[in-house]
Design a protein around this motif. Sequence first.
Motif, PDB file in Angstrom:
ATOM      1  N   GLY A   1     -21.063  34.283 -37.745  1.00 53.87           N
ATOM      2  CA  GLY A   1     -21.064  33.106 -36.891  1.00 53.87           C
ATOM      3  C   GLY A   1     -20.545  31.866 -37.586  1.00 53.87           C
ATOM      4  N   SER A   2     -20.290  31.955 -38.903  1.00 57.07           N
ATOM      5  CA  SER A   2     -19.730  30.796 -39.608  1.00 57.07           C
ATOM      6  C   SER A   2     -18.345  30.493 -39.060  1.00 57.07           C
ATOM      7  CB  SER A   2     -19.615  31.078 -41.110  1.00 57.07           C
ATOM      8  OG  SER A   2     -20.846  31.451 -41.646  1.00 57.07           O
ATOM      9  N   LYS A   3     -18.030  29.210 -39.070  1.00 51.71           N
ATOM     10  CA  LYS A   3     -16.729  28.795 -38.538  1.00 51.71           C
ATOM     11  C   LYS A   3     -15.705  28.882 -39.671  1.00 51.71           C
ATOM     12  CE  LYS A   3     -14.417  26.350 -35.212  1.00 51.71           C
ATOM     13  NZ  LYS A   3     -13.305  27.310 -35.332  1.00 51.71           N
ATOM     14  N   ILE A   4     -14.683  29.704 -39.457  1.00 49.21           N
ATOM     15  CA  ILE A   4     -13.615  29.819 -40.443  1.00 49.21           C
ATOM     16  C   ILE A   4     -12.348  29.236 -39.829  1.00 49.21           C
ATOM     17  CG2 ILE A   4     -12.284  31.381 -41.916  1.00 49.21           C
ATOM     18  CD1 ILE A   4     -15.188  31.526 -42.646  1.00 49.21           C
ATOM     19  N   VAL A   5     -11.744  28.287 -40.518  1.00 52.66           N
ATOM     20  CA  VAL A   5     -10.568  27.614 -39.957  1.00 52.66           C
ATOM     21  C   VAL A   5      -9.329  28.479 -40.126  1.00 52.66           C
ATOM     22  CG1 VAL A   5     -11.266  25.217 -39.963  1.00 52.66           C
ATOM     23  CG2 VAL A   5     -10.615  26.307 -42.108  1.00 52.66           C
ATOM     24  N   GLY A   6      -8.299  28.139 -39.403  1.00 50.77           N
ATOM     25  CA  GLY A   6      -7.109  28.983 -39.318  1.00 50.77           C
ATOM     26  C   GLY A   6      -6.158  28.909 -40.493  1.00 50.77           C
ATOM     27  N   GLY A   7      -5.705  27.708 -40.826  1.00 52.44           N
ATOM     28  CA  GLY A   7      -4.821  27.566 -41.967  1.00 52.44           C
ATOM     29  C   GLY A   7      -3.344  27.533 -41.630  1.00 52.44           C
ATOM     30  N   ALA A   8      -3.023  27.344 -40.358  1.00 56.19           N
ATOM     31  CA  ALA A   8      -1.615  27.297 -39.976  1.00 56.19           C
ATOM     32  C   ALA A   8      -0.900  26.164 -40.717  1.00 56.19           C
ATOM     33  CB  ALA A   8      -1.490  27.094 -38.467  1.00 56.19           C
ATOM     34  N   GLY A   9       0.280  26.467 -41.232  1.00 51.54           N
ATOM     35  CA  GLY A   9       1.075  25.450 -41.900  1.00 51.54           C
ATOM     36  C   GLY A   9       0.807  25.333 -43.383  1.00 51.54           C
ATOM     37  N   LEU A  10      -0.297  25.888 -43.836  1.00 52.51           N
ATOM     38  CA  LEU A  10      -0.593  25.836 -45.269  1.00 52.51           C
ATOM     39  C   LEU A  10      -0.134  27.134 -45.945  1.00 52.51           C
ATOM     40  CD1 LEU A  10      -4.180  24.286 -45.220  1.00 52.51           C
ATOM     41  CD2 LEU A  10      -2.212  23.285 -46.374  1.00 52.51           C
ATOM     42  N   PRO A  11       0.304  27.036 -47.204  1.00 51.45           N
ATOM     43  CA  PRO A  11       0.772  28.253 -47.900  1.00 51.45           C
ATOM     44  C   PRO A  11      -0.391  29.109 -48.386  1.00 51.45           C
ATOM     45  CG  PRO A  11       0.972  26.355 -49.337  1.00 51.45           C
ATOM     46  CD  PRO A  11       0.450  25.829 -48.026  1.00 51.45           C
ATOM     47  N   VAL A  12      -1.167  29.626 -47.429  1.00 46.00           N
ATOM     48  CA  VAL A  12      -2.329  30.445 -47.751  1.00 46.00           C
ATOM     49  C   VAL A  12      -2.347  31.658 -46.825  1.00 46.00           C
ATOM     50  CG1 VAL A  12      -3.743  28.494 -48.503  1.00 46.00           C
ATOM     51  CG2 VAL A  12      -3.848  29.240 -46.127  1.00 46.00           C
ATOM     52  N   SER A  13      -3.116  32.648 -47.213  1.00 43.22           N
ATOM     53  CA  SER A  13      -3.323  33.805 -46.355  1.00 43.22           C
ATOM     54  C   SER A  13      -4.811  34.051 -46.235  1.00 43.22           C
ATOM     55  CB  SER A  13      -2.606  35.017 -46.970  1.00 43.22           C
ATOM     56  OG  SER A  13      -3.319  36.201 -46.732  1.00 43.22           O
ATOM     57  N   LEU A  14      -5.281  34.192 -44.986  1.00 44.50           N
ATOM     58  CA  LEU A  14      -6.687  34.515 -44.732  1.00 44.50           C
ATOM     59  C   LEU A  14      -6.721  35.798 -43.918  1.00 44.50           C
ATOM     60  CD1 LEU A  14      -6.707  31.172 -44.571  1.00 44.50           C
ATOM     61  CD2 LEU A  14      -9.009  31.610 -43.793  1.00 44.50           C
ATOM     62  N   VAL A  15      -7.382  36.796 -44.446  1.00 45.06           N
ATOM     63  CA  VAL A  15      -7.475  38.058 -43.709  1.00 45.06           C
ATOM     64  C   VAL A  15      -8.940  38.402 -43.511  1.00 45.06           C
ATOM     65  CG1 VAL A  15      -6.864  40.497 -43.714  1.00 45.06           C
ATOM     66  CG2 VAL A  15      -5.282  38.833 -44.687  1.00 45.06           C
ATOM     67  N   ASP A  16      -9.282  38.671 -42.263  1.00 44.09           N
ATOM     68  CA  ASP A  16     -10.656  39.052 -41.936  1.00 44.09           C
ATOM     69  C   ASP A  16     -10.891  40.493 -42.389  1.00 44.09           C
ATOM     70  OD1 ASP A  16     -13.065  39.747 -40.842  1.00 44.09           O
ATOM     71  OD2 ASP A  16     -12.674  38.866 -38.877  1.00 44.09           O
ATOM     72  N   ILE A  17     -11.753  40.677 -43.370  1.00 40.30           N
ATOM     73  CA  ILE A  17     -12.067  42.026 -43.864  1.00 40.30           C
ATOM     74  C   ILE A  17     -13.570  42.296 -43.722  1.00 40.30           C
ATOM     75  CG2 ILE A  17     -10.109  42.248 -45.458  1.00 40.30           C
ATOM     76  CD1 ILE A  17     -12.076  41.346 -47.703  1.00 40.30           C
ATOM     77  N   SER A  18     -14.173  41.624 -42.729  1.00 38.69           N
ATOM     78  CA  SER A  18     -15.629  41.706 -42.558  1.00 38.69           C
ATOM     79  C   SER A  18     -16.146  43.133 -42.518  1.00 38.69           C
ATOM     80  CB  SER A  18     -16.049  41.007 -41.268  1.00 38.69           C
ATOM     81  OG  SER A  18     -15.658  39.660 -41.301  1.00 38.69           O
ATOM     82  N   GLU A  19     -15.460  43.990 -41.787  1.00 47.55           N
ATOM     83  CA  GLU A  19     -15.985  45.339 -41.555  1.00 47.55           C
ATOM     84  C   GLU A  19     -15.404  46.367 -42.519  1.00 47.55           C
ATOM     85  OE1 GLU A  19     -18.487  45.730 -39.688  1.00 47.55           O
ATOM     86  OE2 GLU A  19     -18.447  43.774 -38.720  1.00 47.55           O
ATOM     87  N   ARG A  20     -14.615  45.913 -43.478  1.00 48.41           N
ATOM     88  CA  ARG A  20     -14.022  46.869 -44.409  1.00 48.41           C
ATOM     89  C   ARG A  20     -15.071  47.402 -45.378  1.00 48.41           C
ATOM     90  NH1 ARG A  20      -9.143  45.171 -48.379  1.00 48.41           N
ATOM     91  NH2 ARG A  20     -10.808  44.068 -49.462  1.00 48.41           N
ATOM     92  N   ALA A  21     -15.987  46.507 -45.755  1.00 51.79           N
ATOM     93  CA  ALA A  21     -16.983  46.871 -46.763  1.00 51.79           C
ATOM     94  C   ALA A  21     -18.380  46.666 -46.218  1.00 51.79           C
ATOM     95  CB  ALA A  21     -16.788  46.012 -48.007  1.00 51.79           C
ATOM     96  N   ILE A  22     -19.333  47.316 -46.871  1.00 54.71           N
ATOM     97  CA  ILE A  22     -20.730  46.982 -46.647  1.00 54.71           C
ATOM     98  C   ILE A  22     -21.274  46.498 -47.991  1.00 54.71           C
ATOM     99  CG2 ILE A  22     -21.128  48.604 -44.745  1.00 54.71           C
ATOM    100  CD1 ILE A  22     -22.788  49.855 -47.536  1.00 54.71           C
ATOM    101  N   CYS A  23     -22.432  45.899 -47.948  1.00 50.87           N
ATOM    102  CA  CYS A  23     -23.000  45.368 -49.183  1.00 50.87           C
ATOM    103  C   CYS A  23     -24.351  46.028 -49.435  1.00 50.87           C
ATOM    104  CB  CYS A  23     -23.144  43.850 -49.068  1.00 50.87           C
ATOM    105  SG  CYS A  23     -23.995  43.127 -50.477  1.00 50.87           S
ATOM    106  N   LEU A  24     -24.512  46.581 -50.626  1.00 50.38           N
ATOM    107  CA  LEU A  24     -25.808  47.119 -51.031  1.00 50.38           C
ATOM    108  C   LEU A  24     -26.465  46.123 -51.980  1.00 50.38           C
ATOM    109  CD1 LEU A  24     -24.860  50.861 -51.704  1.00 50.38           C
ATOM    110  CD2 LEU A  24     -25.923  49.883 -49.657  1.00 50.38           C
TER     111      LEU A  24
END
Lengths: 90, 168
Positions: B76-99
């Motif tokens: 539910g945290s708000k993550i901003v988009g980043g359009a126009g900035l030389p960055v890459s944001l990839v949602d990998i929330s479900e790729r891993a679990i945490c023990l």
Amino acid sequence: MILIHCPYCDEKRPEIEFAYAGQAHIARPVDPDSYSDEEWERFLFIRANPRGRHHERWRHSHGCGRFFNAVRDTVTDKFETTYKAGEPRK
Amino acid sequence: MSDALTRAEPVPSAPFVGDGISISLAAPMMRYSLRARQPQALETLLGVKVPKKIGAMEEGIACLGPDEWLLRAPIGSKIVGGAGLPVSLVDISERAICLVVEGPRSAEILNAGCPLDLDRFAVGRATRTIFETVEIVLLRLAEDRFHVEVWRSFAPWMWTALTTAAHH
Ligand SMILES: [Zn+2]
């Protein structure tokens, strides 16, 4: 286990985090179209294979992910030094 | 539609509790892989400082490599988009679990498969590393509390490996 100094992480890390990636400082042809078959052969297949000091590429694949260069003795398997990619040959 | 979907976790929902150790599944969270040549671009985007030293962690952001960060945040945290900035944001929330590995024997049990020298892995550090042959991200949240981020498909194996080590 051998510890390898990663020049990016700036610490010694266990060998199994790393992957070997062949001889270092092999420059890609600047003008590939002009390369003869012999030059292509030398670029693609001919490697130094020394007994002793060897310049080689390694990757901290299960760590920071970066490629870097190392000088390793092929007889003793001791790493003399490691340095960042792009830095001159040591 | 989403009401009809139930979440299936790859490891037991009940914690494993042993002598001096507990191993449990952390609550689902948001995870982003952040890439940028210049960390300042990320700081502009996120409005917070990001750690510059590889292996450091601040405010849920871990520096994994010279141009790579892992951001973990509550759902539910708000993550901003980043359009126009030389960055890459990839949602990998479900790729891993945490023990969550917790208790005075945590480091000993992690060292059953992880070759890192955990005596020199201080609280607040986070790094990608390996457990046997499985890649993990290891985060030390307290002297005797670690998070092990493991890819979902490797999680059942990881659970078995850790709980087996904890039995000994
Ligand atoms: Zn590294």
